[in-house]
Design a protein around this motif. Structure first.
Motif, short mmCIF file in Angstrom:
data_model
loop_
_atom_site.label_atom_id
_atom_site.label_comp_id
_atom_site.label_asym_id
_atom_site.label_seq_id
_atom_site.Cartn_x
_atom_site.Cartn_y
_atom_site.Cartn_z
N GLY A 284 6.43 -28.70 11.62
CA GLY A 284 6.24 -27.61 12.58
C GLY A 284 7.42 -26.69 12.74
N GLY A 285 8.49 -26.92 11.99
CA GLY A 285 9.64 -26.05 12.13
C GLY A 285 10.85 -26.56 11.37
N GLU A 286 12.02 -26.05 11.71
CA GLU A 286 13.24 -26.48 11.05
C GLU A 286 14.44 -26.36 11.99
N ILE A 287 15.44 -27.19 11.72
CA ILE A 287 16.70 -27.16 12.45
C ILE A 287 17.72 -26.44 11.57
N ILE A 298 16.82 -24.21 16.57
CA ILE A 298 15.54 -24.82 16.25
C ILE A 298 14.50 -23.71 16.19
N VAL A 299 13.90 -23.55 15.03
CA VAL A 299 12.91 -22.50 14.81
C VAL A 299 11.56 -23.17 14.55
N PHE A 300 10.55 -22.76 15.32
CA PHE A 300 9.21 -23.33 15.17
C PHE A 300 8.30 -22.37 14.40
N ASP A 301 7.35 -22.95 13.67
CA ASP A 301 6.38 -22.13 12.97
C ASP A 301 5.46 -21.42 13.96
N ASP A 302 5.13 -22.11 15.05
CA ASP A 302 4.31 -21.55 16.12
C ASP A 302 4.98 -21.84 17.45
N ILE A 303 4.48 -21.22 18.51
CA ILE A 303 5.06 -21.45 19.83
C ILE A 303 4.89 -22.92 20.20
N PRO A 304 5.98 -23.63 20.53
CA PRO A 304 5.85 -25.05 20.88
C PRO A 304 5.11 -25.25 22.20
N TRP A 319 16.19 -20.58 24.91
CA TRP A 319 15.53 -19.65 23.99
C TRP A 319 16.36 -18.38 23.85
N SER A 320 16.59 -17.97 22.61
CA SER A 320 17.32 -16.74 22.33
C SER A 320 16.35 -15.70 21.77
N PRO A 321 15.97 -14.71 22.60
CA PRO A 321 15.06 -13.66 22.08
C PRO A 321 15.67 -12.92 20.89
N LYS A 322 16.99 -12.77 20.89
CA LYS A 322 17.65 -12.04 19.82
C LYS A 322 17.52 -12.78 18.49
N ASN A 323 17.77 -14.10 18.51
CA ASN A 323 17.74 -14.89 17.27
C ASN A 323 16.40 -15.56 17.02
N LYS A 324 15.47 -15.42 17.97
CA LYS A 324 14.13 -16.01 17.82
C LYS A 324 14.22 -17.51 17.56
N ALA A 325 15.07 -18.18 18.35
CA ALA A 325 15.28 -19.62 18.14
C ALA A 325 15.71 -20.27 19.45
N TRP A 326 15.41 -21.57 19.55
CA TRP A 326 15.99 -22.38 20.61
C TRP A 326 17.35 -22.84 20.12
#
Length: 345
Positions: A284-287, A298-304, A319-326
């Protein structure tokens, strides 16, 4: 009590490692500030001030003639003062921060111009009762103008806050992504160790001689002054048994350990930068180990789902809106926290 001890002046006791200045001359020779070169004012872009608006706003509240270009002159004087602040800050921090300082200065200049025009536009929207008289005075319009002025002053305080941001740059912990981070951390470590060693030497010398006279590198005048002030401290605080108390030595040792830990973090970060594998795939994603930003992402393929989001927040991921990642700071604790939140083995 420590503020009464003379040694805090010699060793900058109240400053954190990140805020320490160069060690002061223990012989009491003051630095010649007048001889230091003054920083050049940073280059800044001036934004346009609507002089027609400024004139109309002035005439709505005053019988005096408007001084030509006074609004522009006042605006530029404020920006010039900010530019001097930025230039001085650049002299005291790593070049790593210079682009950020320039950006904040430009934001200040632009927002101040926008605010000045908005303030004058509001001022020109309704005259003072002293100008037009009470007959048929537009009371409701004046109320709106006053309400708008209150909100404008709140905006002005936010704009002034940009200057505080400039002042605060470089005062916190050393940014490990700074190209000069290792040199800055090593410099902090050397200064702290020097202060610790000097404190222990002062204690040993005073314990043996009951005076500072003859202490290496200290003038007779300073040694007599330190001896007198320490005796005064002992008279007021009988529990002080040595010139450099144990709690101050303990504080220095703690600061040394923290700087050493930061150097270890830097070593780990550099090792990650050199490692070929910087991502870990999970269902479901990658670190992602983003060494450039010093963030574990942590980037998810879909919203967790909500449970996963709450688990991430509990582990200090944001959550970082700029980097699109947790993400959170890239540390070994962050690695463990990510696995706990994602329920990975």
């Amino acid at each position: 009590m420590s503020e009464q001890l003379t040694f805090s002046a010699l060793f900058d006791q109240d400053k954190t490692p990140e805020q320490m200045e160069a060690p002061q001359n223990i012989q009491g020779e003051s630095k010649k500030q007048d001889e230091a070169p003054q920083p050049e004012r940073a280059k800044v872009k001036y934004y346009n001030i609507d002089e027609e608006l400024a004139r109309r706003s002035h005439e709505m509240m005053s019988f005096r003639d408007y001084k030509k270009n006074s609004a522009t002159d006042e605006y530029r004087a404020s920006v010039d003062a900010a530019a001097e602040l930025a230039a001085k800050k650049k002299k005291s921090v790593s070049s790593f921060y210079h682009d950020k300082i320039d950006h904040l200065l430009d934001v200040y200049a632009r927002k101040l111009a926008e605010w000045t025009n908005a303030y004058n536009r509001n001022g020109a929207s309704c005259p003072s009762v002293m100008i037009c008289g009470p007959a048929n005075f537009p009371t409701r319009k004046k109320e709106k103008q006053i309400a708008r002025e209150e909100s404008l002053w709140k905006e002005y305080n936010n704009i002034k806050g940009i200057l505080d941001k400039i002042r605060q740059i470089g005062t916190g912990p050393v940014d490990l992504t700074d190209p000069n981070a290792r040199e800055m951390l090593q410099d902090q470590l050397d200064r702290l160790q020097e202060r610790l060693d000097r404190g222990k030497q002062l204690n040993a010398y005073y314990r043996k001689h009951k005076t500072f006279t003859g202490f290496p590198g200290m003038s007779d005048e300073d040694s007599k002054k330190l001896s007198a002030e320490f005796e005064d401290t002992r008279a007021r605080c009988p529990w002080v048994s040595k010139p450099f108390p144990d709690y101050e030595l303990t504080s220095l040792r703690g600061k040394i350990k923290r700087v050493q830990a930061r150097i270890e973090d830097l070593n780990r970060l550099e090792a990650i930068q050199k490692a070929p594998e910087d991502t870990t795939r999970f269902d479901g994603g990658e670190i992602i180990r983003n060494a450039e930003l010093n963030r574990l992402q942590i980037v998810f393929d879909d919203i967790p789902d909500e449970e996963t989001r709450n688990a991430l927040k509990a582990e200090s991921f944001r959550w970082s809106p700029k980097n699109k990642a947790w993400q959170r700071q890239l540390t070994t604790n962050a690695e463990r926290a990510a696995r706990r939140a994602l329920k990975l083995a």
